[in-house]
Design a protein around this motif. Structure first.
Motif, PDB file in Angstrom:
ATOM      1  N   THR A 133       0.789  -1.274  -0.042  1.00 51.78           N
ATOM      2  CA  THR A 133       0.216   0.004  -0.137  1.00 51.78           C
ATOM      3  C   THR A 133       0.880   1.178  -0.178  1.00 51.78           C
ATOM      4  O   THR A 133       2.090   1.158   0.461  1.00 51.78           O
ATOM      5  CB  THR A 133      -1.215   0.115   1.359  1.00 51.78           C
ATOM      6  OG1 THR A 133      -0.158  -0.118   2.410  1.00 51.78           O
ATOM      7  CG2 THR A 133      -1.974  -1.037   1.112  1.00 51.78           C
ATOM      8  N   SER A 134       0.406   2.281  -0.654  1.00 52.90           N
ATOM      9  CA  SER A 134       1.032   3.518  -0.640  1.00 52.90           C
ATOM     10  C   SER A 134       0.682   4.540   0.545  1.00 52.90           C
ATOM     11  O   SER A 134      -0.110   4.042   1.337  1.00 52.90           O
ATOM     12  CB  SER A 134       0.388   4.271  -1.677  1.00 52.90           C
ATOM     13  OG  SER A 134      -0.798   4.775  -1.738  1.00 52.90           O
ATOM     14  N   ALA A 135       1.663   5.329   0.839  1.00 47.77           N
ATOM     15  CA  ALA A 135       1.431   6.237   2.071  1.00 47.77           C
ATOM     16  C   ALA A 135      -0.124   6.876   2.064  1.00 47.77           C
ATOM     17  O   ALA A 135      -0.656   7.023   3.126  1.00 47.77           O
ATOM     18  CB  ALA A 135       2.513   7.342   2.131  1.00 47.77           C
ATOM     19  N   ALA A 136      -0.423   7.266   0.747  1.00 48.21           N
ATOM     20  CA  ALA A 136      -1.674   7.965   0.700  1.00 48.21           C
ATOM     21  C   ALA A 136      -3.058   6.696   1.053  1.00 48.21           C
ATOM     22  O   ALA A 136      -3.950   7.225   1.929  1.00 48.21           O
ATOM     23  CB  ALA A 136      -2.003   8.273  -0.764  1.00 48.21           C
ATOM     24  N   VAL A 142      -2.503   4.170   3.104  1.00 50.67           N
ATOM     25  CA  VAL A 142      -2.477   3.944   4.805  1.00 50.67           C
ATOM     26  C   VAL A 142      -3.063   5.121   5.531  1.00 50.67           C
ATOM     27  O   VAL A 142      -3.628   5.058   6.439  1.00 50.67           O
ATOM     28  CB  VAL A 142      -0.973   3.811   5.050  1.00 50.67           C
ATOM     29  CG1 VAL A 142      -0.744   3.865   6.532  1.00 50.67           C
ATOM     30  CG2 VAL A 142      -0.230   2.425   4.543  1.00 50.67           C
ATOM     31  N   LYS A 143      -2.726   6.355   4.954  1.00 50.62           N
ATOM     32  CA  LYS A 143      -3.368   7.637   5.645  1.00 50.62           C
ATOM     33  C   LYS A 143      -4.789   7.515   5.660  1.00 50.62           C
ATOM     34  O   LYS A 143      -5.625   7.718   6.540  1.00 50.62           O
ATOM     35  CB  LYS A 143      -2.783   8.886   4.960  1.00 50.62           C
ATOM     36  CG  LYS A 143      -3.400  10.134   5.572  1.00 50.62           C
ATOM     37  CD  LYS A 143      -2.589  11.414   5.019  1.00 50.62           C
ATOM     38  CE  LYS A 143      -3.005  12.739   5.724  1.00 50.62           C
ATOM     39  NZ  LYS A 143      -2.210  13.656   5.092  1.00 50.62           N
ATOM     40  N   ALA A 144      -5.397   6.936   4.265  1.00 56.18           N
ATOM     41  CA  ALA A 144      -6.929   6.917   4.041  1.00 56.18           C
ATOM     42  C   ALA A 144      -7.379   5.622   5.013  1.00 56.18           C
ATOM     43  O   ALA A 144      -8.458   5.925   5.897  1.00 56.18           O
ATOM     44  CB  ALA A 144      -7.200   6.644   2.612  1.00 56.18           C
ATOM     45  N   GLU A 145      -6.708   4.854   5.128  1.00 57.70           N
ATOM     46  CA  GLU A 145      -6.940   3.717   5.940  1.00 57.70           C
ATOM     47  C   GLU A 145      -6.935   4.072   7.652  1.00 57.70           C
ATOM     48  O   GLU A 145      -8.065   3.857   8.341  1.00 57.70           O
ATOM     49  CB  GLU A 145      -6.186   2.328   5.878  1.00 57.70           C
ATOM     50  CG  GLU A 145      -6.298   1.500   4.614  1.00 57.70           C
ATOM     51  CD  GLU A 145      -5.258   0.496   4.760  1.00 57.70           C
ATOM     52  OE1 GLU A 145      -4.743   0.168   5.798  1.00 57.70           O
ATOM     53  OE2 GLU A 145      -5.002  -0.109   3.558  1.00 57.70           O
ATOM     54  N   ASN A 146      -6.119   4.915   7.754  1.00 57.70           N
ATOM     55  CA  ASN A 146      -6.142   5.415   9.523  1.00 57.70           C
ATOM     56  C   ASN A 146      -7.306   6.531   9.485  1.00 57.70           C
ATOM     57  O   ASN A 146      -7.855   6.395  10.578  1.00 57.70           O
ATOM     58  CB  ASN A 146      -4.733   6.089   9.644  1.00 57.70           C
ATOM     59  CG  ASN A 146      -3.472   5.116   9.731  1.00 57.70           C
ATOM     60  OD1 ASN A 146      -3.848   3.854   9.497  1.00 57.70           O
ATOM     61  ND2 ASN A 146      -2.392   5.628   9.531  1.00 57.70           N
ATOM     62  N   ALA A 147      -7.499   7.159   8.653  1.00 61.81           N
ATOM     63  CA  ALA A 147      -8.595   8.085   8.955  1.00 61.81           C
ATOM     64  C   ALA A 147     -10.085   7.512   8.811  1.00 61.81           C
ATOM     65  O   ALA A 147     -10.760   7.739   9.707  1.00 61.81           O
ATOM     66  CB  ALA A 147      -8.592   9.135   7.574  1.00 61.81           C
ATOM     67  N   GLN A 148     -10.150   6.347   8.041  1.00 61.11           N
ATOM     68  CA  GLN A 148     -11.498   5.665   8.101  1.00 61.11           C
ATOM     69  C   GLN A 148     -11.407   4.964   9.461  1.00 61.11           C
ATOM     70  O   GLN A 148     -12.540   5.019  10.148  1.00 61.11           O
ATOM     71  CB  GLN A 148     -11.361   4.503   7.174  1.00 61.11           C
ATOM     72  CG  GLN A 148     -12.780   3.662   7.152  1.00 61.11           C
ATOM     73  CD  GLN A 148     -12.556   2.710   6.073  1.00 61.11           C
ATOM     74  OE1 GLN A 148     -12.009   2.710   5.169  1.00 61.11           O
ATOM     75  NE2 GLN A 148     -13.853   1.725   6.171  1.00 61.11           N
ATOM     76  N   ARG A 193       0.167  -5.070  17.699  1.00 55.45           N
ATOM     77  CA  ARG A 193       0.529  -3.745  16.800  1.00 55.45           C
ATOM     78  C   ARG A 193       0.709  -3.797  15.443  1.00 55.45           C
ATOM     79  O   ARG A 193       1.304  -4.523  15.096  1.00 55.45           O
ATOM     80  CB  ARG A 193       1.792  -3.110  17.875  1.00 55.45           C
ATOM     81  CG  ARG A 193       1.972  -1.597  17.034  1.00 55.45           C
ATOM     82  CD  ARG A 193       3.089  -0.985  17.886  1.00 55.45           C
ATOM     83  NE  ARG A 193       2.819  -0.579  19.386  1.00 55.45           N
ATOM     84  CZ  ARG A 193       2.184   0.607  19.454  1.00 55.45           C
ATOM     85  NH1 ARG A 193       1.782   1.579  18.516  1.00 55.45           N
ATOM     86  NH2 ARG A 193       1.975   1.086  20.521  1.00 55.45           N
ATOM     87  N   LEU A 194      -0.073  -2.877  14.836  1.00 53.61           N
ATOM     88  CA  LEU A 194       0.060  -2.982  13.568  1.00 53.61           C
ATOM     89  C   LEU A 194       1.323  -1.855  13.036  1.00 53.61           C
ATOM     90  O   LEU A 194       1.517  -0.794  13.608  1.00 53.61           O
ATOM     91  CB  LEU A 194      -1.158  -2.607  12.605  1.00 53.61           C
ATOM     92  CG  LEU A 194      -1.939  -3.765  12.788  1.00 53.61           C
ATOM     93  CD1 LEU A 194      -3.491  -3.042  12.332  1.00 53.61           C
ATOM     94  CD2 LEU A 194      -1.985  -4.883  12.363  1.00 53.61           C
ATOM     95  N   ASP A 195       1.945  -2.015  11.833  1.00 48.85           N
ATOM     96  CA  ASP A 195       3.238  -1.252  11.426  1.00 48.85           C
ATOM     97  C   ASP A 195       2.200  -0.330  10.444  1.00 48.85           C
ATOM     98  O   ASP A 195       2.394  -0.407   9.154  1.00 48.85           O
ATOM     99  CB  ASP A 195       4.086  -1.915  10.801  1.00 48.85           C
ATOM    100  CG  ASP A 195       4.918  -2.819  11.747  1.00 48.85           C
ATOM    101  OD1 ASP A 195       5.124  -2.154  12.848  1.00 48.85           O
ATOM    102  OD2 ASP A 195       5.490  -3.698  11.445  1.00 48.85           O
ATOM    103  N   ARG A 196       1.736   0.730  10.919  1.00 42.78           N
ATOM    104  CA  ARG A 196       0.992   1.680   9.968  1.00 42.78           C
ATOM    105  C   ARG A 196       0.958   3.172  10.713  1.00 42.78           C
ATOM    106  O   ARG A 196       1.092   3.177  11.883  1.00 42.78           O
ATOM    107  CB  ARG A 196      -0.193   1.320   9.448  1.00 42.78           C
ATOM    108  CG  ARG A 196      -1.403   0.873  10.288  1.00 42.78           C
ATOM    109  CD  ARG A 196      -2.471   0.709   9.595  1.00 42.78           C
ATOM    110  NE  ARG A 196      -3.710   1.094  10.104  1.00 42.78           N
ATOM    111  CZ  ARG A 196      -5.013   0.728   9.897  1.00 42.78           C
ATOM    112  NH1 ARG A 196      -5.103  -0.242   8.930  1.00 42.78           N
ATOM    113  NH2 ARG A 196      -5.856   1.073  10.401  1.00 42.78           N
TER     114      ARG A 196
END
Length: 189
Positions: free
Chosen positions: A26-29, A31-37, A186-189
């Motif tokens: 996955t790209s950084a974008a 991961v950022k979208a997954e975290n926001a969700q 713990r997840l690495d993200r």
């Protein structure tokens, strides 16, 4: 017939496991979208818990950390598995992302989706979660799973355990629900 049912159970477990894989590129974008969700889902889960069990909000004010798993899927037929992802909130800020996984066997059938929240009341319990790769529920700090009856009499004065867990928003049909033996990583993200 039993062999056919066991094969169906194994297929359902493998389907859950395949859907839960996090090793995808996955790209950084992304991961950022997954975290926001995840942040939105965790906030909605906490709101749902606080609405149905106001005493949980009282615990949240005293907790050193709150681990929220908004959607955990459990399925099985004799052999079962469950998996979900969530986040750790400390002082109102997200400090990490985690997964919860468990396997079980015995008299069980069906599929169910639920959420759970763990309130870490001591720093030592928080350290156990953060320092051990693979925190296992039922090993280490004392954890109390609070049902609706016990929640009514729970106050910060009577709350003496290290961790309190609330299971909520159950959907689906499956006999038996518990956290014992769940492994939190713990997840690495």
């Amino acid at each position: 017939m039993i062999k056919h049912l066991q094969i169906m159970a194994l297929v359902s477990i493998f389907a859950i496991a395949a859907g839960c894989q996090t090793n995808q590129s996955t790209s950084a974008a992304d991961v950022k979208a997954e975290n926001a969700q995840m942040d939105q889902e965790a906030k909605a889960a906490l709101k749902s818990l606080y609405t149905s069990t106001p005493q949980a909000r009282v615990l949240a004010q005293k907790a050193k950390g709150i681990l929220v798993f908004p959607d955990v899927l459990k399925a099985g037929l004799i052999v079962g598995a469950q998996h979900g992802q969530g986040e750790l909130i400390e002082n109102g800020k997200v400090t990490g992302y985690f997964s919860t996984t468990a396997a079980s066997y015995g008299l069980q059938a069906g599929a169910q989706k639920f959420g759970y929240v763990m309130f870490f009341m001591t720093y030592s319990a928080m350290n156990d979660l953060k320092s051990v790769n693979g925190f296992e529920v039922g090993v280490g700090p004392s954890i109390v799973v609070v049902d609706s009856g016990a929640a009514k009499s729970l106050t910060t004065a009577t709350a003496q355990s290290d961790v309190y867990a609330f299971i909520f928003d159950q959907k689906g049909l499956m006999a038996g629900l518990g956290l014992q033996g769940s492994k939190i990583t713990r997840l690495d993200r």
